[in-house]
Design a protein around this motif. Structure first.
Motif, PDB file in Angstrom:
ATOM      1  N   UNK A 165     -46.775 -29.876   1.640  1.00  0.00           N
ATOM      2  CA  UNK A 165     -45.546 -29.350   1.045  1.00  0.00           C
ATOM      3  C   UNK A 165     -45.829 -28.164   0.126  1.00  0.00           C
ATOM      4  N   UNK A 166     -46.931 -28.226  -0.628  1.00  0.00           N
ATOM      5  CA  UNK A 166     -47.296 -27.110  -1.499  1.00  0.00           C
ATOM      6  C   UNK A 166     -47.681 -25.878  -0.683  1.00  0.00           C
ATOM      7  N   UNK A 167     -48.336 -26.098   0.441  1.00  0.00           N
ATOM      8  CA  UNK A 167     -48.698 -24.972   1.300  1.00  0.00           C
ATOM      9  C   UNK A 167     -47.443 -24.300   1.863  1.00  0.00           C
ATOM     10  N   UNK A 168     -46.439 -25.102   2.203  1.00  0.00           N
ATOM     11  CA  UNK A 168     -45.174 -24.543   2.687  1.00  0.00           C
ATOM     12  C   UNK A 168     -44.502 -23.717   1.594  1.00  0.00           C
ATOM     13  N   UNK A 169     -44.486 -24.241   0.369  1.00  0.00           N
ATOM     14  CA  UNK A 169     -43.916 -23.501  -0.764  1.00  0.00           C
ATOM     15  C   UNK A 169     -44.659 -22.187  -0.954  1.00  0.00           C
ATOM     16  N   UNK A 170     -45.974 -22.234  -0.878  1.00  0.00           N
ATOM     17  CA  UNK A 170     -46.786 -21.033  -1.090  1.00  0.00           C
ATOM     18  C   UNK A 170     -46.517 -19.983  -0.019  1.00  0.00           C
ATOM     19  N   UNK A 171     -46.545 -20.378   1.251  1.00  0.00           N
ATOM     20  CA  UNK A 171     -46.310 -19.423   2.347  1.00  0.00           C
ATOM     21  C   UNK A 171     -44.919 -18.787   2.240  1.00  0.00           C
ATOM     22  N   UNK A 172     -43.930 -19.638   1.988  1.00  0.00           N
ATOM     23  CA  UNK A 172     -42.546 -19.166   1.961  1.00  0.00           C
ATOM     24  C   UNK A 172     -42.318 -18.240   0.767  1.00  0.00           C
ATOM     25  N   UNK A 173     -42.876 -18.605  -0.377  1.00  0.00           N
ATOM     26  CA  UNK A 173     -42.720 -17.781  -1.575  1.00  0.00           C
ATOM     27  C   UNK A 173     -43.442 -16.451  -1.418  1.00  0.00           C
ATOM     28  N   UNK A 174     -44.608 -16.459  -0.800  1.00  0.00           N
ATOM     29  CA  UNK A 174     -45.346 -15.209  -0.580  1.00  0.00           C
ATOM     30  C   UNK A 174     -44.555 -14.276   0.322  1.00  0.00           C
ATOM     31  N   UNK A 175     -43.955 -14.824   1.389  1.00  0.00           N
ATOM     32  CA  UNK A 175     -43.097 -14.021   2.261  1.00  0.00           C
ATOM     33  C   UNK A 175     -41.941 -13.414   1.474  1.00  0.00           C
ATOM     34  N   UNK A 176     -41.350 -14.203   0.631  1.00  0.00           N
ATOM     35  CA  UNK A 176     -40.239 -13.767  -0.222  1.00  0.00           C
ATOM     36  C   UNK A 176     -40.661 -12.608  -1.128  1.00  0.00           C
ATOM     37  N   UNK A 177     -41.806 -12.747  -1.778  1.00  0.00           N
ATOM     38  CA  UNK A 177     -42.296 -11.732  -2.709  1.00  0.00           C
ATOM     39  C   UNK A 177     -42.589 -10.422  -1.981  1.00  0.00           C
ATOM     40  N   UNK A 178     -43.252 -10.516  -0.835  1.00  0.00           N
ATOM     41  CA  UNK A 178     -43.593  -9.316  -0.069  1.00  0.00           C
ATOM     42  C   UNK A 178     -42.330  -8.566   0.374  1.00  0.00           C
ATOM     43  N   UNK A 179     -41.337  -9.306   0.848  1.00  0.00           N
ATOM     44  CA  UNK A 179     -40.112  -8.657   1.310  1.00  0.00           C
ATOM     45  C   UNK A 179     -39.312  -8.053   0.161  1.00  0.00           C
ATOM     46  N   UNK A 180     -39.274  -8.747  -0.962  1.00  0.00           N
ATOM     47  CA  UNK A 180     -38.582  -8.191  -2.122  1.00  0.00           C
ATOM     48  C   UNK A 180     -39.286  -6.934  -2.621  1.00  0.00           C
ATOM     49  N   UNK A 181     -40.623  -6.954  -2.645  1.00  0.00           N
ATOM     50  CA  UNK A 181     -41.371  -5.783  -3.101  1.00  0.00           C
ATOM     51  C   UNK A 181     -41.078  -4.576  -2.208  1.00  0.00           C
ATOM     52  N   UNK A 182     -40.993  -4.798  -0.897  1.00  0.00           N
ATOM     53  CA  UNK A 182     -40.673  -3.708   0.025  1.00  0.00           C
ATOM     54  C   UNK A 182     -39.275  -3.154  -0.260  1.00  0.00           C
ATOM     55  N   UNK A 183     -38.293  -4.061  -0.284  1.00  0.00           N
ATOM     56  CA  UNK A 183     -36.910  -3.615  -0.413  1.00  0.00           C
ATOM     57  C   UNK A 183     -36.664  -2.942  -1.759  1.00  0.00           C
ATOM     58  N   UNK A 184     -37.227  -3.495  -2.836  1.00  0.00           N
ATOM     59  CA  UNK A 184     -37.041  -2.876  -4.148  1.00  0.00           C
ATOM     60  C   UNK A 184     -37.697  -1.504  -4.206  1.00  0.00           C
ATOM     61  N   UNK A 185     -38.813  -1.343  -3.495  1.00  0.00           N
ATOM     62  CA  UNK A 185     -39.464  -0.031  -3.415  1.00  0.00           C
ATOM     63  C   UNK A 185     -38.591   0.949  -2.638  1.00  0.00           C
ATOM     64  N   UNK A 186     -38.010   0.493  -1.524  1.00  0.00           N
ATOM     65  CA  UNK A 186     -37.136   1.361  -0.743  1.00  0.00           C
ATOM     66  C   UNK A 186     -35.904   1.758  -1.557  1.00  0.00           C
ATOM     67  N   UNK A 187     -35.325   0.781  -2.246  1.00  0.00           N
ATOM     68  CA  UNK A 187     -34.149   1.057  -3.079  1.00  0.00           C
ATOM     69  C   UNK A 187     -34.456   2.122  -4.122  1.00  0.00           C
TER      70      UNK A 187
END
Length: 286
Positions: A165-187
């Motif tokens: 369950x912790x590994x799932x949280x980690x993978x999902x959160x990392x995906x979230x962070x990477x996508x937010x970093x991209x979009x905020x940079x584009x914005x």
């Protein structure tokens, strides 16, 4: 295939490796504290309360260290992601991007993923872990199990499940962070549109397959971002023209680069293929 798209797809495979790298670091913490918990499962203790109280301290420390690790690693990863997107776009699209500042990147850690912040996900998992652990300890004492039986039960019913369950949280959160970093940079740099892109193998979910190719305005309040589910591997990329179809680029790049796949044709990384973040930064000139 356009070089910009090719470099973006190559980068996606390497950020999948960063998810794995963070998981390995998280696993070390889990293993360390799991051993401590197992040592406290002692049938010869004076009371069951004594065992629970000692374990409770270990659990609090374990989850506290996990949260600290994820916060530190994901902040560094979000800064790297913004720097990478800035440099690549400036080189290939003749733009004049500026990356997120550390303060702007740190705010991403507080954004919610699948309805909860990272800290809230971990807090819920800690609560669930404690409840399950106490339940199993009660059964152990009630059935007067031997130490070996008790420890095997805790490993099978509590620790292994918690690790997954912790590994799932980690993978999902990392995906979230990477996508937010991209979009905020584009914005920040005036990119108006993004395209929802996927890793087009058999592990791709129906949700993400249906969203693949969706073009959205970055300023939309209801923008659909990955992750759309746990363990999501989709990503948002800048949309400059109709040539920007990143899943096609992924298939081309996979063939050109002989990317490792499993028996079912799904993209996969071994631990030895994971590149340390500092090495990536140095190689990319960041």
């Amino acid at each position: 295939m356009e070089e910009y798209n090719k470099q973006q797809v190559k980068h996606i495979t390497e950020t999948e490796g960063q998810k794995q790298r963070i998981l390995l670091a998280l696993d070390k913490i889990i293993l360390k504290y799991s051993k401590f918990i197992i040592e406290k499962i002692n049938i010869n203790s004076n009371t069951i309360k004594y065992t629970k109280e000692n374990i409770d301290e270990i659990v609090e420390e374990m989850f506290g260290n996990q949260l600290t690790l994820l916060q530190e690693e994901l902040l560094l990863l979000s800064i790297y992601e913004s720097n990478f997107q800035t440099k690549l776009t400036n080189e290939h699209k003749e733009e004049n991007f500026e990356p997120l500042t550390e303060n702007q990147a740190s705010k991403i850690l507080g954004f919610s993923v699948l309805g909860l912040t990272m800290a809230q996900h971990l807090r819920n998992q800690k609560k669930s872990f404690k409840q399950k652990l106490v339940q199993e300890i009660n059964i152990i004492y009630k059935q007067k199990m031997t130490n070996t039986q008790a420890r095997n039960r805790i490993i099978a019913n509590v620790l292994n499940a918690n690790k997954r369950q912790l590994e799932t949280i980690s993978r999902t959160t990392t995906s979230h962070i990477l996508n937010y970093a991209r979009v905020e940079t584009y914005k920040k740099n005036g990119i108006e549109k993004v395209i929802y892109s996927t890793i087009a193998d058999k592990k791709r979910s129906k949700i993400c397959k249906d969203l693949d190719g969706l073009i959205q305005n970055v300023e939309d309040d209801d923008i659909i971002r990955p992750p759309q589910h746990h363990n999501c591997r989709s990503y948002l990329m800048p949309y400059f023209s109709t040539a920007d179809k990143y899943d096609d680029s992924f298939e081309d790049y996979a063939k050109e680069s002989n990317l490792k796949t499993d028996k079912e044709g799904n993209f996969s990384l071994n631990n030895k293929d994971v590149i340390p973040l500092k090495k990536l930064e140095k190689r990319d000139g960041l």
